[in-house]
Motif scaffolding. Structure first.
Motif, PDB file in Angstrom:
ATOM      1  N   THR A  96       8.423  -3.538  -2.464  1.00 53.33           N
ATOM      2  CA  THR A  96       8.954  -2.496  -3.342  1.00 53.33           C
ATOM      3  C   THR A  96      10.262  -2.872  -4.017  1.00 53.33           C
ATOM      4  OG1 THR A  96      10.142  -1.435  -1.506  1.00 53.33           O
ATOM      5  CG2 THR A  96       7.877  -0.702  -1.923  1.00 53.33           C
ATOM      6  N   GLU A  99      10.330  -3.580   2.278  1.00 55.92           N
ATOM      7  CA  GLU A  99       9.153  -2.752   2.524  1.00 55.92           C
ATOM      8  C   GLU A  99       7.994  -3.186   1.643  1.00 55.92           C
ATOM      9  OE1 GLU A  99      10.182   1.307   1.940  1.00 55.92           O
ATOM     10  OE2 GLU A  99      11.643   1.346   3.575  1.00 55.92           O
ATOM     11  N   PRO A 120       2.826   0.280  -1.071  1.00 57.42           N
ATOM     12  CA  PRO A 120       1.614   0.924  -0.555  1.00 57.42           C
ATOM     13  C   PRO A 120       0.348   0.312  -1.171  1.00 57.42           C
ATOM     14  CG  PRO A 120       3.281   2.576  -1.044  1.00 57.42           C
ATOM     15  CD  PRO A 120       3.806   1.262  -1.568  1.00 57.42           C
ATOM     16  N   GLY A 121      -0.611   0.053  -0.318  1.00 61.04           N
ATOM     17  CA  GLY A 121      -1.876  -0.522  -0.761  1.00 61.04           C
ATOM     18  C   GLY A 121      -1.929  -2.036  -0.716  1.00 61.04           C
ATOM     19  N   ARG A 139      -1.637  -4.237   1.813  1.00 63.63           N
ATOM     20  CA  ARG A 139      -2.483  -4.773   2.884  1.00 63.63           C
ATOM     21  C   ARG A 139      -3.963  -4.552   2.588  1.00 63.63           C
ATOM     22  NH1 ARG A 139       1.681  -3.052   6.923  1.00 63.63           N
ATOM     23  NH2 ARG A 139       2.303  -4.896   8.126  1.00 63.63           N
ATOM     24  N   GLU A 140      -4.310  -3.359   2.127  1.00 58.16           N
ATOM     25  CA  GLU A 140      -5.717  -3.066   1.831  1.00 58.16           C
ATOM     26  C   GLU A 140      -6.244  -3.952   0.711  1.00 58.16           C
ATOM     27  OE1 GLU A 140      -3.311  -0.841   2.252  1.00 58.16           O
ATOM     28  OE2 GLU A 140      -4.050   1.054   3.061  1.00 58.16           O
ATOM     29  N   ASP A 195      -1.131   3.380  -6.426  1.00 56.20           N
ATOM     30  CA  ASP A 195      -0.606   2.239  -5.681  1.00 56.20           C
ATOM     31  C   ASP A 195      -1.536   1.037  -5.867  1.00 56.20           C
ATOM     32  OD1 ASP A 195      -2.773   2.498  -3.853  1.00 56.20           O
ATOM     33  OD2 ASP A 195      -1.595   3.765  -2.508  1.00 56.20           O
ATOM     34  N   ARG A 211      -3.971  -0.030  -4.294  1.00 59.27           N
ATOM     35  CA  ARG A 211      -5.395   0.202  -4.083  1.00 59.27           C
ATOM     36  C   ARG A 211      -6.121   0.366  -5.410  1.00 59.27           C
ATOM     37  NH1 ARG A 211      -5.820   4.919  -2.218  1.00 59.27           N
ATOM     38  NH2 ARG A 211      -7.569   4.858  -0.759  1.00 59.27           N
TER      39      ARG A 211
END
Length: 297
Positions: free
Chosen positions: A95, A153, A156-157, A159-160, A279, A281
């Motif tokens: 981020t 940090e 978001p998303g 890792r996926e 994000d 994803r």
């Protein structure tokens, strides 16, 4: 239908009315469409279409949904799932801008961040700006690197995105104008196969104010995309590149699916696809993955 428009919003924010408005806009532009298919309830949906170009579909849908928190990606339906992922690190997979955060331990965050902002928007030569910023950190204890890492940090998303693409056989590479201290740790944490970046030089427990040559900048990112695609025996149409800064733009424009992710204005304006609200994803939805197919690392 030979093309698809994917609509993506933050979780729970994609309303049926938005999909209906996008579909009507495509029809008004001369497209034939199919009923929408949900990829994730109230989050992502596909609209298959034919008869107009992806560029025309994108323009029509954006006009219809102006002001709504919906990301739109129009592309050919064939070959959506990519076999190579090239991702920037700072402000993309993580981020923050790690160099700016590192500069905070020298009391120079605002000063260095101002240079970073200009470089990422294409106002300064990347390599010169990097050398200037690193030079300002001469004498900083290397302990600041670990302290910066501890505060870093993931987006978001992240890792996926990597876990899902790896699970389906894609090669995943982190390619950054940042530094190996951080890219190595991010790659291991997220699951990238490899990482490529720059090396900060140090001596006697302090940063020297220099970075090892050659510097990995805009041209090197594009070259890495081409090299890894060749190693995989695939064309660039089977690749996905994502980033936010001007040094990412060449690889974004060359990739089969190039995404400007929460990008600087010059990058968002020039990229064929952009994600501004959702994000990471979103890059899986753009490839046609359904939420239930995501691999949670």
């Amino acid at each position: 239908m030979d093309h698809v428009l994917t609509l993506i919003a933050p979780q729970g924010a994609l309303a049926p009315d938005a999909i209906a408005a996008a579909r009507a806009s495509l029809a008004a532009a001369g497209a034939a469409t199919e009923a929408p298919g949900w990829l994730s309830a109230a989050e992502a949906a596909d609209l298959a279409f034919a008869g107009i170009t992806p560029e025309a579909a994108d323009a029509a849908a954006r006009a219809a949904l102006a002001g709504q928190p919906v990301d739109l990606i129009a592309q050919p339906a064939e070959g959506r799932r990519k076999r190579l992922l090239i991702a920037d690190m700072d402000s993309t997979i993580v981020t923050s801008e790690t160099l700016d955060e590192l500069a905070g331990f020298a009391g120079l965050k605002d000063r260095i961040a101002a240079i970073t902002k200009r470089a990422m928007n294409g106002e300064l030569d990347f390599e010169s700006a990097l050398r200037e910023r690193v030079g300002m950190l001469a004498g900083l204890s290397v302990d600041a690197l670990q302290r910066t890492w501890e505060a870093t940090e993931l987006m978001p998303g992240a890792r996926e995105l990597v876990a899902t693409m790896r699970a389906t056989g894609a090669r995943c590479a982190l390619v950054s104008g940042g530094f190996t201290f951080f890219t190595g740790r991010v790659a291991a944490l997220v699951g990238f196969h490899e990482h490529h970046s720059n090396t900060l030089l140090e001596a006697d427990g302090q940063l020297t104010g220099h970075v090892a040559d050659p510097i990995l900048g805009r041209n090197a990112k594009l070259a890495t995309l081409r090299r890894l695609a060749a190693e995989e025996g695939i064309g660039l149409e089977a690749t996905l590149a994502v980033g936010d800064g001007a040094n990412d733009l060449d690889m974004i424009q060359a990739a089969g699916l190039g995404v400007a992710f929460r990008a600087k204005p010059v990058v968002a304006a020039a990229a064929r696809a952009r994600v501004e609200h959702a994000d990471l994803r979103a890059l899986l939805f753009a490839q046609g993955y359904r939420a239930e197919e995501f691999v949670v690392a």
